[in-house]
Scaffold this active site. Structure first.
Site, PDB file in Angstrom:
ATOM      1  CG  HIS A 240      -1.939   0.998   1.145  1.00 20.34           C
ATOM      2  ND1 HIS A 240      -1.726   2.248   1.376  1.00 20.34           N
ATOM      3  CD2 HIS A 240      -3.373   0.980   1.120  1.00 20.34           C
ATOM      4  CE1 HIS A 240      -2.754   2.993   1.409  1.00 20.34           C
ATOM      5  NE2 HIS A 240      -3.788   2.450   1.215  1.00 20.34           N
ATOM      6  NE  ARG A 288      -5.529  -0.993  -1.162  1.00 19.88           N
ATOM      7  CZ  ARG A 288      -6.674  -1.530  -0.630  1.00 19.88           C
ATOM      8  NH1 ARG A 288      -6.691  -2.700  -0.541  1.00 19.88           N
ATOM      9  NH2 ARG A 288      -7.435  -0.839   0.010  1.00 19.88           N
ATOM     10  CE  LYS A 291      -8.278   0.480  -3.322  1.00 21.64           C
ATOM     11  NZ  LYS A 291      -9.926   0.322  -2.674  1.00 21.64           N
ATOM     12  CG  ASP A 294      -6.679   9.212  -3.208  1.00 13.18           C
ATOM     13  OD1 ASP A 294      -6.359  10.748  -2.999  1.00 13.18           O
ATOM     14  OD2 ASP A 294      -7.541   8.838  -2.271  1.00 13.18           O
ATOM     15  CB  CYS A 296      -3.728  11.440  -0.632  1.00 10.10           C
ATOM     16  SG  CYS A 296      -4.243   9.659  -0.360  1.00 10.10           S
ATOM     17  CE1 TYR A 297      -2.321   6.089  -1.249  1.00  9.97           C
ATOM     18  CE2 TYR A 297      -4.109   5.979  -2.634  1.00  9.97           C
ATOM     19  CZ  TYR A 297      -3.598   5.723  -1.508  1.00  9.97           C
ATOM     20  OH  TYR A 297      -4.442   4.861  -0.553  1.00  9.97           O
ATOM     21  CG  ASP A 363      -9.720  10.780  -4.404  1.00  7.10           C
ATOM     22  OD1 ASP A 363      -9.092  10.461  -5.236  1.00  7.10           O
ATOM     23  OD2 ASP A 363     -10.365   9.705  -3.621  1.00  7.10           O
ATOM     24  CG  ASP A 370     -10.357  15.971   2.450  1.00  5.29           C
ATOM     25  OD1 ASP A 370      -8.953  16.030   2.215  1.00  5.29           O
ATOM     26  OD2 ASP A 370     -10.750  14.747   2.310  1.00  5.29           O
ATOM     27  CG  HIS A 373      -7.440  13.949  -0.580  1.00  7.92           C
ATOM     28  ND1 HIS A 373      -8.494  13.591   0.274  1.00  7.92           N
ATOM     29  CD2 HIS A 373      -7.136  13.176  -1.333  1.00  7.92           C
ATOM     30  CE1 HIS A 373      -8.442  12.286   0.148  1.00  7.92           C
ATOM     31  NE2 HIS A 373      -7.888  12.073  -0.847  1.00  7.92           N
TER      32      HIS A 373
END
Lengths: 458, 543
Positions: A240, A288, A291, A294, A296-297, A363, A370, A373
């Site tokens: 992850h 991942r 997936k 996003d 945040c990654y 995201d 938010d 993020h």
């Protein structure tokens, strides 16, 4: 003006439809109009990239520090995170947050427990994650008033009580042991210049001085590398993105990354997995395998690359060269970048900005912005825009908590052949391990270092 | 003794008086039924404030006129009446009069039927205060005012009864004897219910009358002994949440019981209540676990409760650590009974299937699942079948693939503990390696660009210590005409091409490897160009 890589579906696609492919197709469909420069609310430059909307994001972030409506009750145990996320994002956007000093200090004081550490709010159990967030928030506002809030002796004892015989850390008394605990503990110990010795109350206490707070920590991190090459939250789980950063950040605090990362991790598998996180046409990272991307990654995965690239970079001094080469396991240095910075910057500026008057970062299109993020999207943007190098510092046997200065330096902005973003949209560089500006981590570390040299920790 | 005089009624709110124009509530009129001409109200009052003013005026005949123009402007009889009123109301003033003058005074008062008692202060409309809506109570109609007054009386009565209840309970607790019956004081079950009902009424009245909220716990007699600890945050605290009152109250009770380390059924209920409002509150979960262990409650009951909560809060992860703690605590009690273990494993598996049906890749559920397998030792066919079903359902579910890898290669029956996931393990039997390679390859055909089985394949090869080249033929099936021109070159899986590049490098076929990587960078997987270029540099180092 916009490479077709970012406007078209990838060349290899399967016919089989499953829940995963449907979700992936929907995400691409949602992103494409933004990536193709077709969103009416944005003004795009000649590269099809919009400006960063500083003003709106700044306003959004100041609001996140203010009084939150009742619907935020679910965040009652993670308020320190709001401090860190908002202050960090504001700092990266160039805001001076020192005027929050007193308020942050007061807020933090109410969350600190006599038994050490900070909880998610008043009279909540101290937790590794919230303590990490408070310490970083205090470092961001800076100054003696903020630093002196921390009861370091109690903090040290508390960390000792969370240290486990297998090398890892529990996140709170009675809580789970995971790699967040490992990273947060390493950051806290190193920023606060805490002693490494264990108290007899520690579950990891061996009766003598043969083990300390860092003993076995790197081995614990290694147990979290999975067959895919990525890192899981705890041994035996799925790789992850968020945990990959925790793993590398933790190791980079234990020793010189050139030495310790190859020693404990299978670097080629890790790089392969990290690189697989970037998707086209979106340009962003997923957390991942199979997936969705996003924002945040951008930090959790994107922030791994400076550490990996440093670990692959040759040490400058000849004497260190030999050691260095064996440590790097014969892997070549990276010439430009292991990932597409252009892709990531496009994803961030086109897809992650809430372009309505709400502001903030998100995201992906269709999701609400938010503070979380906003922070990690900007951290990712910062690491994509700025280049860090690890100076040759093999002499210092590392950052084993003795506050040896890790020799990270940020390079001045390079004039790239094609720079797709506006010069004014460069985000402030943040330290690749601590994820706050270099001067902030220096200030808090040298404050405690000096203090201890005068009087000693106890 | 002064003779009885006609008294104006006191304008006291608690006296539910009717409008006083006919003075029905006054003491019996001493002389006659004739009323003082000047005191007849011109209209019946529309508000209580107006009513008070009228009564004030009635009790002070001629006062309004005197105030306006002075005593000398009154007719002589009026002047006498006014002066007599003054003396009648003030004993201090009367003390200065001689006996005869006093007799004269009372005679006059009686004859003229002058009011003797009267409100002392002139009413002011603001003196009634405001209600919870900010409305002046003085502006109420008398009927509405009476209604309010009645409610205040009811509330007072309830409060008295409530205090009596607490008193009885305290006596019962101390084992005191009832002074009348000489029997020990007992608190009947229905008295508690009555008290609960009483508090509900009190809460409703307090809210209606004063806008005060009486929380759920304040209303509950069971919690009377706990002094809640409210949040005490500095005014300037950042990211402060405007808590809903019910949440703030519950948390303030939580702080109090946690501080005294109370573990009891009511604390368990309190944690349930808070969890329903904020399942992310890790402190309350850990406290809940302490309650369960301290009271030695049945773990299966708690797990049953937890199942519902988990389904309600799919994204929450504290739930899974709680479950972990429960199993840690429960397992030793069933460890010796293989049937019980397998029963428990089956019920857990059923629940995990249900929850994963809602969220097939939930990280915390899968992490818990791997923990559970290790704890219960359920490495067998049932678990493998369960995870296979999920891969059949969505062959791209990488969480399921990861779990399978763990299940096969961490099974203590045929693996070496402590081996890194990316390292070979000689303890893994050949046939298992073969079986897993086969499984990955079969699944790859369903969707060759699906990275999960490719990662799995490479993982199995590494575990088995096999050369990558052992799957060269398989990988080559997905790539045709590499480097032979745009028209001819076909790639059905970039992961196959990636693996081929690794295989060629392993075989020291540097040029072929370089070509594969170049084609990935140029055409088939351009977003990863930086990585493919680095891999090309690796060829030089390896070569």
């Amino acid at each position: 003006m916009i490479p077709d890589l970012f406007t078209q579906l990838p060349p290899v696609r399967d016919d089989l439809e499953t829940d995963t492919s449907e979700a992936q197709d929907e995400t691409v469909e949602a992103c494409l109009p933004f990536l193709a420069g077709q969103d009416d609310l944005f003004e795009y430059n000649e590269h099809g990239v919009p400006r960063i909307n500083r003003e709106k994001h700044i306003k959004f972030l100041h609001n996140s520090l203010g009084r939150l409506p009742g619907g935020f009750v679910a965040a009652d145990a993670s308020r320190p995170w709001f401090l860190y996320w908002s202050l960090s994002a504001l700092t990266m956007l160039g805001e001076d947050v020192s005027h929050y000093r007193e308020a942050v200090a007061e807020t933090a004081r109410g969350m600190q427990n006599d038994t050490g550490g900070f909880g998610g709010g008043g009279r909540q159990l101290s937790h590794m994650a919230t303590t990490y967030a408070v310490v970083l928030a205090l470092a961001l506002v800076g100054g003696e008033e903020a630093f002196e809030v921390i009861d370091r002796k109690a903090m040290w004892k508390w960390l000792c009580s969370l240290k486990q015989p297998d090398g890892g850390f529990q996140v709170c008394m009675g809580g789970e042991e995971d790699i967040r605990g490992a990273y947060c503990a390493a950051v806290i110990i190193s920023l606060l210049n805490l002693p490494l010795g264990l108290t007899p109350e520690s579950p990891a206490w061996t009766g003598d001085s043969s083990s300390n707070l860092f003993t076995g920590l790197a081995r614990y991190v290694r147990r979290c590398q999975t067959f895919e090459g990525g890192i899981s939250g705890q041994p035996d789980a799925e790789a992850h993105g968020a945990y990959a950063f925790c793993a590398l950040g933790c190791l980079a605090l234990l020793d010189n990354p050139r030495r310790i990362i190859p020693r404990y991790l299978n670097v080629p598998r890790l790089i392969s997995w990290l690189s697989s996180r970037q998707y086209a046409p979106e340009g962003g990272f997923s957390g991942r395998t199979n997936k969705l991307v996003d924002g945040c990654y951008s930090h959790w995965v994107g922030g791994c690359f400076p550490l990996i690239e440093a670990c692959l970079s040759p040490a400058a001094s000849a004497s260190a060269g030999q050691v260095d080469n064996s440590a790097r396991a014969g892997l070549p240095p990276v010439s430009e970048s292991l990932f597409s910075k252009e892709g990531l910057i496009r994803y961030i500026l086109c897809c992650c900005q809430d372009q309505t008057k709400r502001g903030g970062l998100r995201d992906k299109p269709g999701r609400l912005s938010d503070a979380y993020h906003s922070c990690y999207v900007l951290s990712g943007l910062s690491s994509a825009q700025n280049q860090w190098v690890l100076a040759d510092s093999d002499d210092d046997k590392s950052a084993t908590g003795t506050a040896a200065d890790p020799a990270w330096t940020v390079l001045p902005p390079l004039e790239e052949d094609v720079q797709i973003f506006d010069k004014r949209d460069r985000i402030r560089p943040i330290h690749p391990v601590y994820a706050i500006p270099d001067e902030n981590q220096r200030a808090i570390r040298s404050y405690f270092l000096e203090k201890d040299s005068e009087g000693g920790f106890l | 003794m002064p003779p009885k005089g006609k008294a104006a009624p006191k304008p006291k709110g608690s006296e539910a008086n009717k409008p006083s124009s006919t003075s029905t509530s006054a003491p019996p009129p001493p002389a006659s039924t004739t009323s003082t001409p000047s005191s007849v109200p011109s209209t019946s009052p529309s508000t209580v404030s107006e009513r008070s003013q009228q009564r004030f005026d009635e009790s002070r005949p001629n006062e309004a006129a005197r105030e306006k123009s002075g005593l000398s402007s009154l007719a002589p009889a009026e002047q006498v009446a006014w002066i007599s009123s003054q003396f009648a109301r003030s004993s201090a003033a009367r003390a200065r009069l001689g006996t005869k003058a006093q007799r004269e005074l009372w005679r006059h008062v009686n004859e003229a039927s002058l009011p003797v008692r009267a409100p002392k202060t002139k009413p002011s409309p603001g003196s009634w205060g405001k209600d919870r809506a900010g409305q002046h109570i003085g502006g109420y109609t008398p009927a509405r005012f009476d209604d309010r007054a009645a409610k205040r009386i009811t509330l007072t009565a309830l409060e008295i009864a409530s205090r009596a209840f607490k008193d009885t309970r305290e006596r019962a607790r101390k084992g005191l004897l009832d002074p009348l019956s000489k029997e020990p004081v007992v608190l009947a079950e229905n008295e508690i219910d009555q008290e609960k009902n009483r508090r509900r009424q009190m809460a409703a009245l307090r809210r209606e009358l004063y806008g005060q909220t009486m929380g759920q716990f304040e209303q509950d007699p069971e919690w009377d002994d706990v002094v809640p600890i409210p949040q005490d945050e500095p005014e300037m605290a950042l990211a402060a949440i405007a808590y809903p009152a019910s949440y703030a109250e519950a948390i303030s009770y939580l702080r109090a019981v946690m501080q005294k380390k109370e573990y009891s059924p009511r604390c368990l209920r309190l944690t349930e209540h808070i969890i329903s409002m904020n399942p992310a509150h890790y402190t309350v979960w850990l406290y809940r676990a302490s309650n369960i262990f301290a009271m030695k409650l049945l773990i299966p009951d708690e797990i049953e409760w937890l199942n519902e909560v988990a389904l309600e809060h799919l994204k929450n992860y504290q739930i899974w650590h709680h479950r972990h703690l429960l199993v840690d605590n429960y397992y030793p009690s069933i460890a010796d009974d293989a049937d019980k273990v397998s029963q428990f494993a089956a019920s857990e598996r059923a629940f995990l299937a249900a929850i994963l049906a809602h969220d097939t890749k939930n990280y915390h559920v899968w992490s818990y699942r791997s923990y559970l397998v290790g704890k219960l030792g359920t490495w067998g066919a049932d678990e493998l079948a369960a995870v296979e079903a999920m891969i059949t359902d969505d062959v791209r579910n990488n969480s399921a693939w990861s779990h399978r890898f763990f299940l096969v290669f961490s099974n203590p029956a045929h693996s070496t503990p402590g081996t890194a996931a990316t390292d070979p393990d000689p303890a893994v039997p050949r046939d298992i390696v073969d079986r897993e390679l086969q499984y990955a390859m079969v699944k790859t055909y369903l969707a060759p660009q699906n990275q999960s089985p490719w990662n799995y394949l490479k993982g199995v090869l590494a575990k088995g210590g096999r050369r990558l080249a052992s799957v060269e033929a398989f990988a080559a099936e997905f790539v045709a005409g590499l480097g032979e021109g745009e028209e001819v070159e076909q790639v059905r899986s970039t992961h196959a091409l990636d693996l081929l590049a690794e295989i060629y490098a392993e075989k020291r076929e540097k040029e072929k490897a370089d070509l594969a990587l170049r084609r990935l960078a140029e055409k088939w997987d351009r977003i990863r160009v930086g990585y493919w270029e680095w891999r090309r540099k690796c060829l030089d180092v390896e070569g």
